[in-house]
Design a protein around this motif. Structure first.
Motif, PDB file in Angstrom:
ATOM      1  N   HIS A  71       6.816 -23.300  29.694  1.00 20.44           N
ATOM      2  CA  HIS A  71       6.926 -24.042  28.438  1.00 20.44           C
ATOM      3  C   HIS A  71       7.656 -25.356  28.700  1.00 20.44           C
ATOM      4  N   HIS A  72       6.923 -26.449  28.627  1.00 22.70           N
ATOM      5  CA  HIS A  72       7.505 -27.769  28.835  1.00 22.70           C
ATOM      6  C   HIS A  72       6.627 -28.780  28.113  1.00 22.70           C
ATOM      7  N   ILE A  73       7.235 -29.811  27.562  1.00 18.33           N
ATOM      8  CA  ILE A  73       6.498 -30.798  26.782  1.00 18.33           C
ATOM      9  C   ILE A  73       5.459 -31.519  27.620  1.00 18.33           C
ATOM     10  N   ASN A  74       5.642 -31.550  28.947  1.00 23.86           N
ATOM     11  CA  ASN A  74       4.705 -32.264  29.810  1.00 23.86           C
ATOM     12  C   ASN A  74       3.833 -31.332  30.638  1.00 23.86           C
ATOM     13  N   VAL A  75       3.674 -30.091  30.172  1.00 21.24           N
ATOM     14  CA  VAL A  75       2.773 -29.124  30.793  1.00 21.24           C
ATOM     15  C   VAL A  75       1.906 -28.520  29.696  1.00 21.24           C
ATOM     16  N   VAL A  76       0.601 -28.466  29.924  1.00 19.04           N
ATOM     17  CA  VAL A  76      -0.313 -27.901  28.926  1.00 19.04           C
ATOM     18  C   VAL A  76       0.059 -26.448  28.649  1.00 19.04           C
ATOM     19  N   ARG A  77       0.143 -26.094  27.381  1.00 22.00           N
ATOM     20  CA  ARG A  77       0.600 -24.765  26.979  1.00 22.00           C
ATOM     21  C   ARG A  77      -0.564 -23.784  26.885  1.00 22.00           C
ATOM     22  N   LEU A  78      -0.341 -22.591  27.418  1.00 15.73           N
ATOM     23  CA  LEU A  78      -1.323 -21.512  27.285  1.00 15.73           C
ATOM     24  C   LEU A  78      -1.130 -20.847  25.932  1.00 15.73           C
ATOM     25  N   ALA A  79      -2.186 -20.855  25.111  1.00 18.48           N
ATOM     26  CA  ALA A  79      -2.097 -20.288  23.763  1.00 18.48           C
ATOM     27  C   ALA A  79      -2.479 -18.815  23.731  1.00 18.48           C
ATOM     28  N   GLU A 104      -3.846 -25.170  24.561  1.00 18.21           N
ATOM     29  CA  GLU A 104      -3.754 -26.155  23.492  1.00 18.21           C
ATOM     30  C   GLU A 104      -4.738 -27.279  23.777  1.00 18.21           C
ATOM     31  N   TYR A 105      -5.329 -27.810  22.731  1.00 18.21           N
ATOM     32  CA  TYR A 105      -6.352 -28.850  22.862  1.00 18.21           C
ATOM     33  C   TYR A 105      -5.705 -30.216  22.962  1.00 18.21           C
ATOM     34  N   MET A 106      -6.154 -31.012  23.925  1.00 24.73           N
ATOM     35  CA  MET A 106      -5.621 -32.358  24.134  1.00 24.73           C
ATOM     36  C   MET A 106      -6.648 -33.387  23.653  1.00 24.73           C
ATOM     37  N   PRO A 107      -6.460 -33.916  22.443  1.00 27.11           N
ATOM     38  CA  PRO A 107      -7.501 -34.752  21.817  1.00 27.11           C
ATOM     39  C   PRO A 107      -7.792 -36.064  22.533  1.00 27.11           C
ATOM     40  N   ARG A 108      -6.838 -36.591  23.296  1.00 29.15           N
ATOM     41  CA  ARG A 108      -7.071 -37.882  23.960  1.00 29.15           C
ATOM     42  C   ARG A 108      -7.770 -37.741  25.312  1.00 29.15           C
ATOM     43  N   ILE A 127      -4.479 -34.642  34.354  1.00 22.24           N
ATOM     44  CA  ILE A 127      -3.410 -35.077  33.454  1.00 22.24           C
ATOM     45  C   ILE A 127      -4.041 -35.333  32.091  1.00 22.24           C
ATOM     46  N   LEU A 128      -3.667 -34.510  31.108  1.00 23.57           N
ATOM     47  CA  LEU A 128      -4.242 -34.616  29.768  1.00 23.57           C
ATOM     48  C   LEU A 128      -3.253 -35.283  28.819  1.00 23.57           C
ATOM     49  N   LEU A 129      -3.786 -35.883  27.748  1.00 20.59           N
ATOM     50  CA  LEU A 129      -2.975 -36.655  26.810  1.00 20.59           C
ATOM     51  C   LEU A 129      -3.123 -36.103  25.402  1.00 20.59           C
ATOM     52  N   ASP A 130      -1.990 -35.952  24.712  1.00 20.53           N
ATOM     53  CA  ASP A 130      -2.059 -35.461  23.335  1.00 20.53           C
ATOM     54  C   ASP A 130      -2.284 -36.636  22.377  1.00 20.53           C
ATOM     55  N   ASP A 131      -2.172 -36.384  21.078  1.00 19.27           N
ATOM     56  CA  ASP A 131      -2.430 -37.413  20.068  1.00 19.27           C
ATOM     57  C   ASP A 131      -1.586 -38.659  20.272  1.00 19.27           C
ATOM     58  N   ASN A 132      -0.368 -38.484  20.740  1.00 19.21           N
ATOM     59  CA  ASN A 132       0.564 -39.593  20.935  1.00 19.21           C
ATOM     60  C   ASN A 132       0.579 -40.100  22.374  1.00 19.21           C
ATOM     61  N   PHE A 133      -0.431 -39.720  23.149  1.00 18.86           N
ATOM     62  CA  PHE A 133      -0.563 -40.117  24.553  1.00 18.86           C
ATOM     63  C   PHE A 133       0.599 -39.600  25.407  1.00 18.86           C
ATOM     64  N   VAL A 134       1.168 -38.467  25.002  1.00 18.32           N
ATOM     65  CA  VAL A 134       2.162 -37.793  25.843  1.00 18.32           C
ATOM     66  C   VAL A 134       1.400 -37.060  26.936  1.00 18.32           C
ATOM     67  N   PRO A 135       1.718 -37.303  28.212  1.00 19.55           N
ATOM     68  CA  PRO A 135       0.965 -36.669  29.300  1.00 19.55           C
ATOM     69  C   PRO A 135       1.380 -35.221  29.519  1.00 19.55           C
ATOM     70  N   LYS A 136       0.394 -34.404  29.877  1.00 21.69           N
ATOM     71  CA  LYS A 136       0.648 -32.990  30.151  1.00 21.69           C
ATOM     72  C   LYS A 136      -0.128 -32.590  31.397  1.00 21.69           C
ATOM     73  N   VAL A 137       0.575 -31.964  32.344  1.00 26.72           N
ATOM     74  CA  VAL A 137      -0.052 -31.509  33.581  1.00 26.72           C
ATOM     75  C   VAL A 137      -0.917 -30.292  33.277  1.00 26.72           C
ATOM     76  N   ALA A 138      -2.157 -30.321  33.740  1.00 29.24           N
ATOM     77  CA  ALA A 138      -3.108 -29.252  33.431  1.00 29.24           C
ATOM     78  C   ALA A 138      -3.778 -28.747  34.705  1.00 29.24           C
ATOM     79  N   ASP A 139      -4.560 -27.711  34.540  1.00 30.16           N
ATOM     80  CA  ASP A 139      -5.408 -27.124  35.570  1.00 30.16           C
ATOM     81  C   ASP A 139      -4.624 -26.627  36.772  1.00 30.16           C
TER      82      ASP A 139
END
Length: 305
Positions: A47-55, A69-73, A124-136
């Motif tokens: 759980h970290h703001i810059n890591v994609v969360r498993l729902a 979690e879905y990354m709209p950007r 590297i995925l981006l949320d609505d506010n372009f906050v980066p999240k490490v994925a895959d």
């Protein structure tokens, strides 16, 4: 379908009854139910703001799916490799810091060490506010914190990003510093808007070309040209920072690279406090230690799993 990778296809879905969008990764590899549950349990602790969360997850007979979690950007690559610059240098530096914090958390933020081995703009995925999240985490393996390196047989990396020690142990052991190398290549791509392994680009090895743009005089002061365009204007200080930190991260020997926590300090600090890294052997010049043609093999081949 949102995309397809080595682990399977990713779809845009909806979590009912909350009507929340999700990214559903349908896994193509086979694993038994207990193995899958154990993997999910480990990933679910991240759980970290810059890591994609498993729902959540789905498991039905031999069909397996991970729900994120879905990354709209979308992914970072479609922004940094576009014909027009999408972000300011301040925003790029902010995104780089976020990615660094996410990787640093994976390396040492909880009781298991997660090594990614596939850090690149597409992951590297981006949320609505372009906050980066490490994925895959398809290539990541989880190990107890006291383990300093992992078996080469478990590894496979993306062309253009793979660390030298993942090809030859003569460069050192495989460790968290292998992720640092991946990340350094990512920083150089963010700075220049150019792919490291681009078949349509010139044959010059991209990090070598970047290094040549950092002209060092006798006072160790750097006079530079902007690498992200053809105009010979002064390089923005944050562009220069991304280049210098990136070149430190891709040093050939793992012990010469900074840790991710040190990278955070470098990106948060003043660019004038950054020393110019040693001249890597992939740059032409005396004392390089190895011709660039030897290093070219690292871009063309990946170790077999």
């Amino acid at each position: 379908m949102l995309g397809q990778g080595g682990l399977g296809s990713v779809y845009k879905g909806v979590i009912l009854p909350r009507d929340i969008y999700a990214a559903v990764k349908m896994l193509s590899y086979k694993c038994d139910g207990e193995e899958f549950i154990n993997e999910v349990a480990t990933i679910g602790r991240i759980h970290h703001i810059n890591v994609v969360r498993l729902a959540g997850f789905c498991s039905e007979e031999m069909r397996r799916a991970l729900v994120y979690e879905y990354m709209p950007r979308g992914s970072l690559d479609k922004y940094i490799f576009s014909s027009e610059r999408s972000f300011s240098w301040h925003k790029l530096n902010e995104i780089a810091l976020g990615i660094t914090r996410g990787i640093n958390y994976l390396h040492q933020g909880y009781d298991m060490q997660s090594l990614h081995f596939d850090i690149k703009p597409h992951n590297i995925l981006l949320d609505d506010n372009f906050v980066p999240k490490v994925a895959d985490f398809g290539l990541a393996k989880l190990y107890p914190r006291d383990k300093s390196f992992v078996s080469e047989r478990a590894l496979q990396g993306a062309v253009g990003y793979i660390a030298p020690e993942m090809v030859s142990r003569s460069f050192g052991v495989i460790s968290r510093k292998s992720d640092v190398y991946n990340f350094g290549t990512l920083l150089l791509e963010m700075a220049g808007g150019r792919k490291n392994a681009d078949s349509n680009a010139s044959q010059t090895y991209y990090p070598s070309w970047v290094y040549e743009q950092l002209i060092i005089n006798h006072d160790q002061q750097v006079e530079v040209r902007e690498i992200s365009s053809s105009s010979a204007v002064d390089m923005h200080e944050l562009e220069r920072k991304l280049c210098l930190v990136g070149l430190w991260c891709i040093q050939m020997k793992p012990h010469d690279r900074p840790t991710m926590s040190e990278v955070i300090e470098m990106l948060e600090g003043d660019v004038d406090a950054l020393q110019v890294p040693p001249r890597p052997f992939f740059c032409d010049g005396p004392g390089d230690g190895m011709p660039s043609s030897v290093y070219d093999g690292f871009l063309l081949f990946t170790p077999l799993s």
